[in-house]
Design a protein around this motif. Structure first.
Motif, PDB file in Angstrom:
ATOM      1  N   ASP A  70     -18.052  16.046   3.591  1.00 28.22           N
ATOM      2  CA  ASP A  70     -18.713  15.020   4.406  1.00 28.22           C
ATOM      3  C   ASP A  70     -17.698  13.997   4.920  1.00 28.22           C
ATOM      4  OD1 ASP A  70     -21.187  16.163   4.061  1.00 28.22           O
ATOM      5  OD2 ASP A  70     -21.757  14.885   2.380  1.00 28.22           O
ATOM      6  N   ILE A  71     -16.789  13.564   4.061  1.00 30.44           N
ATOM      7  CA  ILE A  71     -15.801  12.567   4.474  1.00 30.44           C
ATOM      8  C   ILE A  71     -14.850  13.146   5.514  1.00 30.44           C
ATOM      9  CG2 ILE A  71     -13.818  11.212   3.702  1.00 30.44           C
ATOM     10  CD1 ILE A  71     -15.294  10.716   1.089  1.00 30.44           C
ATOM     11  N   ILE A  72     -14.379  14.374   5.292  1.00 31.74           N
ATOM     12  CA  ILE A  72     -13.459  15.007   6.250  1.00 31.74           C
ATOM     13  C   ILE A  72     -14.125  15.158   7.616  1.00 31.74           C
ATOM     14  CG2 ILE A  72     -12.227  17.135   6.813  1.00 31.74           C
ATOM     15  CD1 ILE A  72     -11.723  17.455   3.785  1.00 31.74           C
ATOM     16  N   CYS A  73     -15.344  15.676   7.621  1.00 28.79           N
ATOM     17  CA  CYS A  73     -16.065  15.849   8.887  1.00 28.79           C
ATOM     18  C   CYS A  73     -16.393  14.511   9.536  1.00 28.79           C
ATOM     19  CB  CYS A  73     -17.351  16.635   8.656  1.00 28.79           C
ATOM     20  SG  CYS A  73     -17.098  18.365   8.210  1.00 28.79           S
ATOM     21  N   THR A 119     -26.059  11.377  11.402  1.00 24.47           N
ATOM     22  CA  THR A 119     -25.389  12.647  11.113  1.00 24.47           C
ATOM     23  C   THR A 119     -25.463  13.008   9.638  1.00 24.47           C
ATOM     24  OG1 THR A 119     -23.878  12.402  12.983  1.00 24.47           O
ATOM     25  CG2 THR A 119     -23.177  13.865  11.202  1.00 24.47           C
ATOM     26  N   TYR A 120     -25.448  11.991   8.766  1.00 26.49           N
ATOM     27  CA  TYR A 120     -25.409  12.272   7.329  1.00 26.49           C
ATOM     28  C   TYR A 120     -26.731  12.003   6.617  1.00 26.49           C
ATOM     29  CZ  TYR A 120     -20.570  13.152   8.063  1.00 26.49           C
ATOM     30  OH  TYR A 120     -19.403  13.701   8.523  1.00 26.49           O
ATOM     31  N   GLY A 131     -11.818   3.287   7.628  1.00 26.82           N
ATOM     32  CA  GLY A 131     -12.379   2.867   6.346  1.00 26.82           C
ATOM     33  C   GLY A 131     -13.854   2.530   6.440  1.00 26.82           C
ATOM     34  N   ILE A 132     -14.250   1.841   7.505  1.00 28.70           N
ATOM     35  CA  ILE A 132     -15.665   1.497   7.701  1.00 28.70           C
ATOM     36  C   ILE A 132     -16.490   2.758   7.931  1.00 28.70           C
ATOM     37  CG2 ILE A 132     -17.301   0.234   9.153  1.00 28.70           C
ATOM     38  CD1 ILE A 132     -14.872  -1.674   9.785  1.00 28.70           C
ATOM     39  N   MET A 133     -15.952   3.702   8.691  1.00 31.37           N
ATOM     40  CA  MET A 133     -16.674   4.954   8.928  1.00 31.37           C
ATOM     41  C   MET A 133     -16.881   5.743   7.635  1.00 31.37           C
ATOM     42  SD  MET A 133     -17.555   5.227  12.115  1.00 31.37           S
ATOM     43  CE  MET A 133     -17.775   3.465  12.154  1.00 31.37           C
ATOM     44  N   VAL A 134     -15.895   5.699   6.757  1.00 29.97           N
ATOM     45  CA  VAL A 134     -16.039   6.360   5.456  1.00 29.97           C
ATOM     46  C   VAL A 134     -17.150   5.691   4.655  1.00 29.97           C
ATOM     47  CG1 VAL A 134     -14.923   6.797   3.229  1.00 29.97           C
ATOM     48  CG2 VAL A 134     -13.676   7.219   5.350  1.00 29.97           C
ATOM     49  N   MET A 135     -17.192   4.362   4.682  1.00 30.60           N
ATOM     50  CA  MET A 135     -18.247   3.639   3.968  1.00 30.60           C
ATOM     51  C   MET A 135     -19.620   3.994   4.528  1.00 30.60           C
ATOM     52  SD  MET A 135     -16.791   2.066   1.558  1.00 30.60           S
ATOM     53  CE  MET A 135     -18.301   1.287   0.976  1.00 30.60           C
ATOM     54  N   LEU A 163     -20.733  15.630  -5.674  1.00 31.04           N
ATOM     55  CA  LEU A 163     -19.309  15.953  -5.756  1.00 31.04           C
ATOM     56  C   LEU A 163     -18.930  17.147  -4.884  1.00 31.04           C
ATOM     57  CD1 LEU A 163     -18.747  15.424  -9.585  1.00 31.04           C
ATOM     58  CD2 LEU A 163     -18.141  13.879  -7.713  1.00 31.04           C
ATOM     59  N   ALA A 164     -19.847  18.103  -4.727  1.00 31.10           N
ATOM     60  CA  ALA A 164     -19.547  19.274  -3.909  1.00 31.10           C
ATOM     61  C   ALA A 164     -19.538  18.937  -2.421  1.00 31.10           C
ATOM     62  CB  ALA A 164     -20.564  20.383  -4.185  1.00 31.10           C
TER      63      ALA A 164
END
Length: 296
Positions: free
Chosen positions: A116-119, A74-75, A145-149, A110-111
């Motif tokens: 990205d983290i919220i989605c 996805t990213y 937390g792992i998903m954010v990483m 930064l933009a």
């Protein structure tokens, strides 16, 4: 007088936020895709994590792996197209002295990072509780937390590939290679202890290996007893005296995952920083090489 790097960063950030704001259709598509995916995944593996039996171990582990796979793609895939499609404009504006490479690169990070983290986490509760991974809030917190990483290293990897690629089409091909190859020895498709000695470097350098280890530790480390149901016994998977998986630790032992693998958070943070460093250096070198050709 040339504006300072901080001023350049502030102006570029504002431009990036405006571009994001105008592209509402893309944002809506990302949000809708995430919602549909996690609803589908939750319904496919519905409540298999609750009081897991012997067969459910495979299903729950597969769900963890597939969530990791989806999060990465996805990213990585959208990010790899960032610089190839803007390279001509970037070189023109940089040659005109409007801004420098470093503020330009960091404005992208930064933009996009907050969105990205919220989605990346907003729909995680859907899959987590529909699958029934756990009712423990600590397990859910670790999962998020792992998903954010994964979001962080995936975007870093995507930016690096984006800076390496000469075009958007090539970037997509490279992205598949940079994701699939390191994902193979990550622990599900091949047991971590069965990886050939000449590919151990790939296993240990792979962010997917460390993500899978962390997800498995988070899910199984304190899971407790895994049942041997009547269906399991009827199918010959276990009996009263012999169960392949007595508890969560037995699952971790089977997949070759150790308690010390919790260092994966540090490894993923290091890989994320490394990817961004390589991406920035690549972009700087490409810019200087292009300038050299123009001078000649």
């Amino acid at each position: 007088q040339k504006p300072s790097k901080l001023t350049q960063l502030r102006v570029l950030l504002y431009r990036e936020f405006l571009a994001r704001k105008r592209n509402k259709l893309l944002m809506a598509a990302i949000v809708l895709r995430s919602a549909v995916f996690f609803l589908f995944l939750g319904s496919m593996f519905f409540q298999l994590g609750v009081d897991s039996d012997q067969k459910a171990v495979q299903s729950v582990t597969g769900a963890l792996f597939f969530i990791m796979l989806n999060q990465a793609f996805t990213y990585v895939v959208p990010t790899v197209q960032t610089f190839p499609v803007e390279l001509v404009v970037f070189r023109r504006e940089r040659s005109a002295g409007i801004y420098e490479t470093v503020p330009y690169y960091f404005s992208k990070i930064l933009a996009n990072l907050p969105i990205d983290i919220i989605c990346g986490v907003i729909f995680l509760p859907i899959a987590f509780y529909m699958i029934g991974f756990s009712n423990d809030p600590d397990v859910f917190g670790g999962f998020v937390g792992i998903m954010v990483m994964i979001v962080l290293f995936a975007t870093g990897l995507g930016y690096w590939v984006s800076c390496l690629a000469p075009s958007a089409a090539v970037a997509l091909i490279m992205a598949i290679v940079f994701v699939i190859f390191p994902m193979i020895p990550s622990g599900l498709l091949i047991n971590l202890e069965e990886v050939p000695v000449y590919y151990i470097w790939l296993r240990e350098a792979s962010p997917f290996t460390w993500s899978f280890r962390l997800l498995m530790l988070n899910q199984w480390k304190n899971y407790g007893t895994i049942q041997c149901t009547n269906d399991d016994m009827n199918e010959g998977l276990c009996n009263a005296d012999n169960r392949p998986f007595n508890d969560g630790q037995a699952v971790l032992d089977f997949y070759g995952i150790k308690s010390g693998d919790s260092i994966g958070f540090v490894v993923l943070a290091g890989l994320t920083i490394g990817y961004h460093t390589l991406a920035l250096l690549t972009l700087i070198l490409k810019t200087r090489f292009a300038q050299g050709k123009l001078v000649k």
